[in-house]
Design a protein around this motif. Structure first.
Motif, PDB file in Angstrom:
ATOM      1  N   PRO A 338       1.156  -1.287   0.217  1.00  0.00           N
ATOM      2  CA  PRO A 338      -0.294   0.222   0.363  1.00  0.00           C
ATOM      3  C   PRO A 338       0.740   1.291  -0.407  1.00  0.00           C
ATOM      4  O   PRO A 338       1.791   1.763   1.155  1.00  0.00           O
ATOM      5  CB  PRO A 338      -0.364  -0.529   1.290  1.00  0.00           C
ATOM      6  CG  PRO A 338      -0.142  -1.671   1.806  1.00  0.00           C
ATOM      7  CD  PRO A 338       0.759  -2.238   1.261  1.00  0.00           C
ATOM      8  N   GLU A 339       0.385   2.152  -0.652  1.00  0.00           N
ATOM      9  CA  GLU A 339       0.740   3.269  -0.654  1.00  0.00           C
ATOM     10  C   GLU A 339       2.376   3.748  -1.172  1.00  0.00           C
ATOM     11  O   GLU A 339       3.335   4.447  -1.433  1.00  0.00           O
ATOM     12  CB  GLU A 339       0.871   4.282   0.404  1.00  0.00           C
ATOM     13  CG  GLU A 339      -0.957   3.685   1.105  1.00  0.00           C
ATOM     14  CD  GLU A 339      -1.460   4.498   0.317  1.00  0.00           C
ATOM     15  OE1 GLU A 339      -1.338   5.891  -0.822  1.00  0.00           O
ATOM     16  OE2 GLU A 339      -2.577   4.662   0.438  1.00  0.00           O
ATOM     17  N   THR A 340       3.365   2.437  -2.376  1.00  0.00           N
ATOM     18  CA  THR A 340       4.117   2.526  -2.067  1.00  0.00           C
ATOM     19  C   THR A 340       4.322   3.450  -3.856  1.00  0.00           C
ATOM     20  O   THR A 340       5.329   3.951  -3.702  1.00  0.00           O
ATOM     21  CB  THR A 340       5.043   1.166  -2.773  1.00  0.00           C
ATOM     22  OG1 THR A 340       3.971   0.611  -3.760  1.00  0.00           O
ATOM     23  CG2 THR A 340       4.940   0.195  -1.846  1.00  0.00           C
ATOM     24  N   ASP A 341       3.608   3.795  -4.194  1.00  0.00           N
ATOM     25  CA  ASP A 341       3.694   4.618  -5.355  1.00  0.00           C
ATOM     26  C   ASP A 341       3.045   5.828  -5.368  1.00  0.00           C
ATOM     27  O   ASP A 341       3.323   6.710  -6.307  1.00  0.00           O
ATOM     28  CB  ASP A 341       3.364   3.644  -6.375  1.00  0.00           C
ATOM     29  CG  ASP A 341       4.050   2.276  -7.442  1.00  0.00           C
ATOM     30  OD1 ASP A 341       4.795   2.316  -7.260  1.00  0.00           O
ATOM     31  OD2 ASP A 341       2.776   1.264  -7.311  1.00  0.00           O
ATOM     32  N   TRP A 342       3.171   6.602  -4.279  1.00  0.00           N
ATOM     33  CA  TRP A 342       2.428   7.531  -3.232  1.00  0.00           C
ATOM     34  C   TRP A 342       3.084   8.290  -3.477  1.00  0.00           C
ATOM     35  O   TRP A 342       3.895   8.088  -3.071  1.00  0.00           O
ATOM     36  CB  TRP A 342       1.067   7.563  -2.372  1.00  0.00           C
ATOM     37  CG  TRP A 342       0.335   8.508  -2.100  1.00  0.00           C
ATOM     38  CD1 TRP A 342      -0.082   9.318  -3.686  1.00  0.00           C
ATOM     39  CD2 TRP A 342      -0.086   8.950  -0.593  1.00  0.00           C
ATOM     40  NE1 TRP A 342      -0.271  10.561  -2.599  1.00  0.00           N
ATOM     41  CE2 TRP A 342      -1.036  10.248  -1.323  1.00  0.00           C
ATOM     42  CE3 TRP A 342      -0.227   8.921   0.520  1.00  0.00           C
ATOM     43  CZ2 TRP A 342      -1.368  10.202  -0.026  1.00  0.00           C
ATOM     44  CZ3 TRP A 342      -0.340   9.251   1.603  1.00  0.00           C
ATOM     45  CH2 TRP A 342      -1.291  10.267   1.006  1.00  0.00           C
ATOM     46  N   LYS A 343       3.195   9.450  -4.175  1.00  0.00           N
ATOM     47  CA  LYS A 343       4.425  10.869  -3.898  1.00  0.00           C
ATOM     48  C   LYS A 343       4.141  11.131  -2.421  1.00  0.00           C
ATOM     49  O   LYS A 343       6.050  11.509  -2.622  1.00  0.00           O
ATOM     50  CB  LYS A 343       3.795  12.457  -5.093  1.00  0.00           C
ATOM     51  CG  LYS A 343       5.121  13.246  -4.932  1.00  0.00           C
ATOM     52  CD  LYS A 343       4.245  13.664  -5.773  1.00  0.00           C
ATOM     53  CE  LYS A 343       5.614  15.406  -5.904  1.00  0.00           C
ATOM     54  NZ  LYS A 343       5.081  16.564  -6.801  1.00  0.00           N
ATOM     55  N   GLY A 345       4.247   9.246   0.296  1.00  0.00           N
ATOM     56  CA  GLY A 345       3.609   8.284   0.920  1.00  0.00           C
ATOM     57  C   GLY A 345       4.321   8.515   1.718  1.00  0.00           C
ATOM     58  O   GLY A 345       4.034   8.043   3.292  1.00  0.00           O
ATOM     59  N   TYR A 346       5.800   8.683   1.743  1.00  0.00           N
ATOM     60  CA  TYR A 346       6.456   9.201   3.237  1.00  0.00           C
ATOM     61  C   TYR A 346       5.912  10.151   4.079  1.00  0.00           C
ATOM     62  O   TYR A 346       6.976   9.981   4.986  1.00  0.00           O
ATOM     63  CB  TYR A 346       8.211   8.592   2.227  1.00  0.00           C
ATOM     64  CG  TYR A 346       8.791   9.188   3.751  1.00  0.00           C
ATOM     65  CD1 TYR A 346       9.794   8.051   4.196  1.00  0.00           C
ATOM     66  CD2 TYR A 346       9.348  10.520   3.814  1.00  0.00           C
ATOM     67  CE1 TYR A 346      10.806   7.700   4.674  1.00  0.00           C
ATOM     68  CE2 TYR A 346      10.931  10.651   5.054  1.00  0.00           C
ATOM     69  CZ  TYR A 346      11.097   9.648   5.230  1.00  0.00           C
ATOM     70  OH  TYR A 346      12.121   9.633   6.638  1.00  0.00           O
ATOM     71  N   PRO A 347       6.512  11.186   3.531  1.00  0.00           N
ATOM     72  CA  PRO A 347       5.893  12.714   4.765  1.00  0.00           C
ATOM     73  C   PRO A 347       4.336  11.918   5.274  1.00  0.00           C
ATOM     74  O   PRO A 347       3.975  12.056   6.306  1.00  0.00           O
ATOM     75  CB  PRO A 347       5.550  13.579   3.587  1.00  0.00           C
ATOM     76  CG  PRO A 347       6.185  13.432   2.428  1.00  0.00           C
ATOM     77  CD  PRO A 347       6.761  12.066   2.098  1.00  0.00           C
ATOM     78  N   ALA A 348       3.363  11.022   4.710  1.00  0.00           N
ATOM     79  CA  ALA A 348       2.486  10.882   4.976  1.00  0.00           C
ATOM     80  C   ALA A 348       2.636   9.761   6.661  1.00  0.00           C
ATOM     81  O   ALA A 348       1.842  10.540   6.909  1.00  0.00           O
ATOM     82  CB  ALA A 348       1.121  10.770   4.294  1.00  0.00           C
ATOM     83  N   LEU A 352       1.885  10.185  10.727  1.00  0.00           N
ATOM     84  CA  LEU A 352       1.499   9.671  11.061  1.00  0.00           C
ATOM     85  C   LEU A 352       2.127   8.670  12.428  1.00  0.00           C
ATOM     86  O   LEU A 352       1.697   8.726  13.342  1.00  0.00           O
ATOM     87  CB  LEU A 352       1.551   8.523  10.315  1.00  0.00           C
ATOM     88  CG  LEU A 352      -0.213   6.855  11.410  1.00  0.00           C
ATOM     89  CD1 LEU A 352      -0.972   7.436  11.383  1.00  0.00           C
ATOM     90  CD2 LEU A 352      -0.191   6.137  10.182  1.00  0.00           C
ATOM     91  N   LEU A 353       3.303   8.005  12.656  1.00  0.00           N
ATOM     92  CA  LEU A 353       4.026   8.149  13.383  1.00  0.00           C
ATOM     93  C   LEU A 353       4.414   8.986  14.351  1.00  0.00           C
ATOM     94  O   LEU A 353       4.276   8.333  15.761  1.00  0.00           O
ATOM     95  CB  LEU A 353       5.553   7.535  12.741  1.00  0.00           C
ATOM     96  CG  LEU A 353       5.424   6.709  11.558  1.00  0.00           C
ATOM     97  CD1 LEU A 353       6.894   5.602  11.224  1.00  0.00           C
ATOM     98  CD2 LEU A 353       4.903   4.481  13.264  1.00  0.00           C
ATOM     99  N   SER A 354       4.446  10.371  13.862  1.00  0.00           N
ATOM    100  CA  SER A 354       4.799  11.173  15.159  1.00  0.00           C
ATOM    101  C   SER A 354       3.344  11.623  15.610  1.00  0.00           C
ATOM    102  O   SER A 354       3.547  11.631  17.045  1.00  0.00           O
ATOM    103  CB  SER A 354       5.178  12.602  13.869  1.00  0.00           C
ATOM    104  OG  SER A 354       6.388  12.278  13.487  1.00  0.00           O
ATOM    105  N   ALA A 355       2.697  11.678  15.060  1.00  0.00           N
ATOM    106  CA  ALA A 355       1.054  11.860  15.444  1.00  0.00           C
ATOM    107  C   ALA A 355       1.126  11.223  16.673  1.00  0.00           C
ATOM    108  O   ALA A 355       0.538  11.153  18.008  1.00  0.00           O
ATOM    109  CB  ALA A 355      -0.524  11.781  15.000  1.00  0.00           C
TER     110      ALA A 355
END
Length: 370
Positions: A338-343, A345-348, A352-355
């Motif tokens: 999931p989301e590996t090709d999303w532009k 994805g990494y910042p999101a 999420l982890l920070s939240a």
């Protein structure tokens, strides 16, 4: 010397008598006095009659002869850490029992009262509070020694081991201020010596109480400045003090209840000493109980501190586990994830982890884990 002259009619064992003869005739490497080439153990030797000290200087044998020639007179001989040879010489003059002589030299006895013929042998343990800037795990708080008192019909012999409870102030006080008490005879000296020893117990108890207050304050302060080693060291010192104080109760009971041995007037004075000793025993018992409570409280604090540390470690481990889990999932080499090709994805994912981290941190803080 003969065995009979040693105890004035009470024969000694042949081995002991031979040993004493050898010491007196051949010398002893630990001996004191002029004969042995060392300083004498005799601190003072005086003859007293009607509450006053007779003028002049006397050797132990001269003093006893002088006292026997005067009605109501007695000798007060003070010794400090005598050797076996010196004590054997004194025993020959005054007719002391062999067992009491050995006890007086070894100085490893519990407080007790024994009777050998007409001579009473009283053993006390002296104590002195050792001043110190702060209590550490190796501090000496209580210094103990021993005091032996031989009380005969016309003599009293005090044998002191250690530096606690010096006898010079006792002798000076009796000679200058308490002549009426001295008229009562040798038991008056025994009372004065016992009274000073017990008075020092009170001073030691007050000093230990001060240390106990400091320990208690340190244990229950916010920063907990008293480590458990200090608490244990004070408890060890208190045990040493207790060994000196508590066993003395039985000899004092025997003295105060004796009939015909100790003069009635002196028994009243001994009862006052007994009251002081009872107070000290109660203090020592209460200090011991309080130290046990402080020690248990400190151990409980250590356990609580360890639990707090474990909760902090577990909280941070839980927070780190979230990052580890996501990193483990996206670190797997699958073609379709999931989301590996999303532009974005990494910042999101980082957001999420920070939240999640913030939420967990606030939750742990609110519950007191961090």
């Amino acid at each position: 010397m003969t065995e009979r002259s040693w105890t004035r009619g009470r024969p000694l064992g042949a081995a002991w008598a031979a040993r004493m003869r050898g010491l007196l005739n051949n010398g002893d490497s630990r001996s004191g006095g002029p004969d042995g080439g060392h300083s004498s153990a005799v601190v003072d030797c005086g003859v007293y009659q009607d509450g006053r000290r007779l003028p002049g200087e006397f050797s132990p044998d001269e003093a006893l002869t002088e006292a026997r020639s005067r009605p109501g007179a007695f000798v007060w001989l003070g010794l400090h850490q005598p050797s076996l040879r010196e004590m054997a010489s004194i025993a020959e003059i005054y007719g002391l029992h062999e067992l009491a002589v050995e006890d007086a030299v070894k100085a490893e006895q519990r407080p007790k009262l024994e009777q050998f013929g007409s001579v009473h042998f009283l053993v006390l343990r002296t104590a002195r509070y050792v001043p110190h800037k702060e209590l550490t795990e190796s501090s000496q708080v209580v210094e103990t020694g021993q005091m032996m008192i031989f009380v005969g019909e016309n003599f009293v012999i005090t044998v002191r081991h250690g530096d606690a409870s010096e006898m010079a102030p006792v002798r000076a006080d009796l000679e200058s201020q308490r002549a009426a008490l001295l008229e009562q005879g040798p038991w008056a000296v025994a009372y004065a010596v016992t009274d000073r020893v017990v008075d020092h117990y009170l001073l030691v108890a007050d000093g230990v109480e001060d240390d106990l207050d400091i320990i208690e304050e340190g244990v229950f302060s916010r920063d907990r400045t008293a480590p458990i080693q200090q608490v244990y060291q004070l408890k060890r010192e208190l045990v040493e003090f207790r060994r000196a104080v508590v066993p003395l109760q039985r000899p004092l009971v025997a003295i105060t209840s004796s009939q015909g041995v100790v003069p009635k007037e002196i028994r009243r004075y001994f009862r006052d000493v007994q009251d002081h000793l009872t107070r000290t025993v109660e203090q020592v018992s209460s200090y011991d109980d309080l130290l046990n409570s402080i020690l248990q409280a400190r151990l409980a604090q250590v356990t609580v501190d360890q639990n707090n540390d474990m909760r902090k470690i577990a909280s941070w481990a839980a927070i780190a586990t979230v990052w580890t889990a996501f990193a483990g999932v996206y670190g797997m080499n699958f073609d379709y994830m999931p989301e590996t090709d999303w532009k974005y994805g990494y910042p999101a994912l980082i957001a999420l982890l920070s939240a999640v981290t913030v939420v967990l941190y606030r939750a742990f803080r609110r519950n007191g884990w961090l």
